[in-house]
Design an enzyme around this catalytic site. Sequence first.
Site, mmCIF file in Angstrom:
data_model
loop_
_atom_site.group_PDB
_atom_site.id
_atom_site.type_symbol
_atom_site.label_atom_id
_atom_site.label_comp_id
_atom_site.label_asym_id
_atom_site.label_seq_id
_atom_site.Cartn_x
_atom_site.Cartn_y
_atom_site.Cartn_z
ATOM 1 N N TYR A 1 1.058 -1.008 0.414
ATOM 2 C CA TYR A 1 -0.109 0.235 -0.414
ATOM 3 C C TYR A 1 0.694 1.109 -0.584
ATOM 4 C CZ TYR A 1 -4.166 3.309 1.848
ATOM 5 O OH TYR A 1 -4.980 4.146 1.531
ATOM 6 N N LYS B 1 -1.744 -1.659 -3.598
ATOM 7 C CA LYS B 1 -2.684 -0.065 -3.868
ATOM 8 C C LYS B 1 -1.120 0.945 -4.090
ATOM 9 C CE LYS B 1 -6.223 1.176 -0.898
ATOM 10 N NZ LYS B 1 -7.041 1.744 0.239
ATOM 11 N N VAL C 1 -9.297 -0.752 -4.794
ATOM 12 C CA VAL C 1 -10.141 -1.020 -3.139
ATOM 13 C C VAL C 1 -10.288 0.551 -3.086
ATOM 14 C CG1 VAL C 1 -8.914 -0.857 -1.833
ATOM 15 C CG2 VAL C 1 -7.440 -2.185 -2.921
#
Length: 289
Positions: free
Chosen positions: A126, A154, A194
């Site tokens: 992330y 992400k 996401v």
Amino acid sequence: MVTPFAEDGSVDYEGARRLAAYLVDEQRNDGLVVSGTTGESPTTSDEEKERLLRAVVETVGDRAVVVAGAGSNDTRHSVELARAAERAGAHGLLVVTPYYSKPPQEGLHRHFTAVADATGLPVMLYDIPGRTGVPIATETLLRLAAHERIVAVKDAKADLFAASQVMAATGLAFYSGDDALNLPWLSVGAAGCVSVIGHVAGADIAALMERYRAGDVSGALAVHRRLLPVISGIMTQAGGAIMAKAALALLGRPAGSVRPPLAEATEQQVARLREDLVAGGVKLPDGVA
């Protein structure tokens, strides 16, 4: 996925089950992230995280991918969270860049590698420098892509050119971490998103992706533009966790309050949110609009 809380501030595990089922079965989300930032992970205990994850896996794990947030700014703690998530039945891990400490790129490489080595689960990195203070450099992503269990990113960095270079050179799957850029990300090869607005517009996002992948770019663009008020109402006022919970409350879905240091949405923010949801095509229960 937000973490529903009861009136006394405890985790509402039954509410989490109902919410997970709604997000998968009605909103068409094909995966859920449990205990991410929107799930207020900094304020939930390790025990709460594991119990919450078990509840979600038991409820929707047979029909959706359940990814556990396992990141922190302490590598040892992140490894512990990853192992607990594996025991609880998670299908994968979301590991955020260590925040506040601002580690060098070598530190990031060692951190992510240690977490990926700790379990047999696939890992999604992330990358959100606006919250963590440090981006994952392109060269670091290229190194990390060599790890067999680091499979996705992400991205909330919004550097589509750098991500395109990484995708062209590796097998890493990229997911948009910014709802405003879900459609642009698809255009450069992202696998999906996401989402925060997926709490109330997941079915619309699924339709956007289906249209784009079928070659109906103008149809996907029409959905993107229709959702702009929803993105604005949830993502530009008080933060995703706060406004996603406010939106769910308007829909009569489990959410509850937020934990400090977050604060509830104001009456003015909720009023604007209501207008934005209606403008974006979100159906509110009778008497709410």
